[in-house]
Design an enzyme around this catalytic site. Structure first.
Site, mmCIF file in Angstrom:
data_model
loop_
_atom_site.group_PDB
_atom_site.id
_atom_site.type_symbol
_atom_site.label_atom_id
_atom_site.label_comp_id
_atom_site.label_asym_id
_atom_site.label_seq_id
_atom_site.Cartn_x
_atom_site.Cartn_y
_atom_site.Cartn_z
ATOM 1 N N ARG A 180 -5.616 5.299 -7.497
ATOM 2 C CA ARG A 180 -5.419 7.032 -7.996
ATOM 3 C C ARG A 180 -5.106 8.067 -9.233
ATOM 4 N NH1 ARG A 180 0.088 7.124 -3.967
ATOM 5 N NH2 ARG A 180 -0.515 9.809 -4.638
ATOM 6 N N LEU A 187 0.641 -0.630 -0.125
ATOM 7 C CA LEU A 187 -0.187 -0.089 -0.260
ATOM 8 C C LEU A 187 0.301 1.595 0.147
ATOM 9 C CD1 LEU A 187 -2.606 -0.862 2.852
ATOM 10 C CD2 LEU A 187 -3.141 -0.915 -0.271
ATOM 11 N N ASP A 188 0.219 2.026 -0.797
ATOM 12 C CA ASP A 188 1.224 3.451 -0.595
ATOM 13 C C ASP A 188 0.931 3.964 0.817
ATOM 14 O OD1 ASP A 188 1.783 3.358 -3.051
ATOM 15 O OD2 ASP A 188 -0.025 4.505 -3.560
ATOM 16 N N LYS A 189 2.541 4.569 0.814
ATOM 17 C CA LYS A 189 2.532 5.561 2.456
ATOM 18 C C LYS A 189 1.606 5.590 2.643
ATOM 19 C CE LYS A 189 5.216 9.221 4.535
ATOM 20 N NZ LYS A 189 6.090 10.213 4.616
#
Length: 329
Positions: A240, A141-143
């Site tokens: 996104r 998962l992105d930060k």
């Protein structure tokens, strides 16, 4: 010891004295830090550009003066330290671990984040993952994306989970808040690849890898929409990028969202929340999979984090305050 993918970005101008030389020979002289075999692999993989055009022919003859760019990845063996970092553990047995990742926590060490990551926490909590590639991390998962992740605690478990992920047999559902009012759900089927000029960004590109995102509307507001999304593929930044492609970027997205979009006549509370939402409003809400050993179908859910709940509360209040009839949108 784990394997980490390191992005390599190299640029240069072919010296005039290399006139008539082959591309692989020229690169070996221009970038002596990398072996000839490595450079040839990058050429064949399409990672080398001459004057902005990809060249995958090692024997391509050069004239001198051409700009060269290499965009590639390198597998690097890295030793990481175990750190006592709290993990929100949703489920654990001898084979897998499911966590609910908070915002502002990087999954894997990299440039600018050498420690303090999920991987460092895993090495402390379950030291055996040091013997599993990538410390058992199956997907990332992105930060600043919150929510559910599965980690394999053994090599066989990881092998099965990776195979299931590639076969699209692991179900991942997300919740997001996007800019603009969307009237209905749908499917985004648009390939994603590295952005042509912004190398840290992804974009919808004809030459990209297949990417499919399903979405449905959970709740509409005056100028925003709460979505439920399901990934069919798992490309970097997929949700996104796809939402931005539809011109409905995620609230707070620093990379694809642009400046905060403030609806007309927004109250002070609304303005403060939108401007202060410092991450993409994205949460991995549900994870379902076949257990890699027992084969049992298992599913977990993670409630929306407090910041997204607060965001939805203020959006509802704004919609009510302006007397918007959502059925007409």
């Amino acid at each position: 010891m784990t394997t980490q993918q390191e992005h390599v970005e190299l640029q240069g101008i072919v010296p005039d004295h290399l006139f008539g030389k082959r591309l692989d020979q020229a690169l070996a002289e221009m970038f002596p830090d990398y072996s000839r075999s490595r450079l040839k692999e990058w050429i064949l993989a399409g990672n080398v550009e001459i004057a902005g055009n990809v060249c995958d022919k090692p024997r391509e003859k050069l004239l001198g003066g051409e700009p060269i760019a290499i965009h590639a990845t390198l597998d690097v063996q890295v030793s990481h330290k175990a750190q006592d970092i709290d993990l929100d553990i949703v489920y654990e047995d001898d084979d897998i671990l499911v966590i609910n990742k908070p915002a502002d926590l990087v999954v894997h060490p990299g440039a600018g984040n050498s420690d303090g990551t999920v991987l460092n926490a895993l090495l402390k909590h379950a030291p055996g993952v040091a013997n599993v590639p990538r410390a058992g991390i199956v997907h990332r998962l992105d930060k600043d994306t919150t929510g559910l992740m599965v980690i394999a605690k053994t090599v066989p478990a990881q092998t099965h989970l990776v195979e299931d992920l590639q076969a699209r047999e692991i179900s991942r559902e997300y919740e997001a808040v996007v800019c603009g009012t969307m009237v209905a759900g749908g499917i985004v089927d648009a390939p994603i690849g590295r952005h042509a000029t912004k190398r840290t960004s992804m974009a919808v590109r004809e030459t990209g890898k297949p990417a499919v995102t399903h979405y449905r509307v959970k709740e509409k507001f005056r100028a925003h929409t709460h979505l439920r999304l399901k990934l069919e593929t798992g490309r970097t930044h997929q949700i996104r990028v796809h939402m931005a492609h539809l011109r409905h970027p995620l609230v707070g997205d620093p990379l694809y969202g642009g400046r905060p979009r403030l609806p007309k006549a927004a109250g002070d509370d609304m303005v403060q929340v939108l401007r202060g939402f410092g991450r993409q409003a994205l949460h991995a809400a549900q994870l379902s999979l076949h257990h890699p050993v027992s084969g049992e179908w298992m599913s977990w859910q993670a409630p929306l984090p407090a910041d997204m709940q607060s965001l939805l509360t203020i959006l509802r209040a704004d919609t009510k305050e302006h007397g918007v009839d959502l059925d007409t949108l």
